[in-house]
Every structure is written in C-alpha cells, then in structure tokens.
Design a protein around this motif. Structure first.
Motif, mmCIF file in Angstrom:
data_model
loop_
_atom_site.group_PDB
_atom_site.id
_atom_site.type_symbol
_atom_site.label_atom_id
_atom_site.label_comp_id
_atom_site.label_asym_id
_atom_site.label_seq_id
_atom_site.Cartn_x
_atom_site.Cartn_y
_atom_site.Cartn_z
ATOM 1 N N ALA A 177 -10.765 -0.216 -2.270
ATOM 2 C CA ALA A 177 -9.743 -0.231 -3.316
ATOM 3 C C ALA A 177 -10.256 -0.930 -4.569
ATOM 4 O O ALA A 177 -10.067 -0.445 -5.688
ATOM 5 C CB ALA A 177 -8.484 -0.916 -2.809
ATOM 6 N N SER A 204 -10.873 -1.687 3.513
ATOM 7 C CA SER A 204 -9.911 -1.068 2.602
ATOM 8 C C SER A 204 -9.838 -1.829 1.282
ATOM 9 O O SER A 204 -9.752 -1.232 0.213
ATOM 10 C CB SER A 204 -8.529 -1.023 3.246
ATOM 11 N N SER A 263 -12.857 1.233 -6.271
ATOM 12 C CA SER A 263 -12.317 2.498 -6.756
ATOM 13 C C SER A 263 -11.531 2.343 -8.046
ATOM 14 O O SER A 263 -11.189 3.336 -8.681
ATOM 15 C CB SER A 263 -11.409 3.122 -5.695
ATOM 16 N N GLN A 264 -11.224 1.125 -8.425
ATOM 17 C CA GLN A 264 -10.440 0.908 -9.635
ATOM 18 C C GLN A 264 -11.286 1.239 -10.862
ATOM 19 O O GLN A 264 -12.478 0.988 -10.908
ATOM 20 C CB GLN A 264 -9.972 -0.533 -9.735
ATOM 21 N N GLY A 315 0.820 -1.214 0.000
ATOM 22 C CA GLY A 315 0.000 0.000 0.000
ATOM 23 C C GLY A 315 0.847 1.254 0.000
ATOM 24 O O GLY A 315 0.529 2.238 -0.686
#
Length: 61
Positions: free
Chosen positions: A51, A47, A54-55, A7
């Motif tokens: 993640a 998270s 959000s891609q 990360g």
C-alpha cells in the motif's frame, strides 16, 4: 481489526483522475479476494508495504 474496516472503506473510496474505487473494477472485496486472511502479522506487514509503495501523488489522501 480496525485496519480491516479502514481497508474496506478505502476499497470503496473513489480516487484519482478517473474517480474510480477498487470496487469499481474488482467488486465486493469479500468475493474478489477470498483467499486473503487478515489474522496474519506477515500479511498485514506485506499489505502495508504494498500500500505504501503503491501510493502516488495523485492517490494520496
């Protein structure tokens, strides 16, 4: 904890049409996101979900 290292690398990686990283706007993750704890299974799951969602095709490696 190797996910944390990944990360941190991604935080610095420049992506997208503007060639910016998260740190370009937010600076040092340890200073800009101090309240986040990495030891929580729930936080890791949350998270990962954020993640993944959000891609976009322009951001995926």
């Amino acid at each position: 904890m190797f996910w944390v290292g990944d990360g941190e690398s991604l935080w610095q990686q420049k992506l997208g049409p503007q060639n910016k990283s998260c740190s370009s706007c937010h600076g040092d993750v340890k200073k800009s996101m101090p309240a986040l704890a990495y030891a929580s299974k729930d936080l890791l799951a949350w998270s990962a979900l954020i993640a993944f969602q959000s891609q976009s095709p322009g951001v995926r490696p």
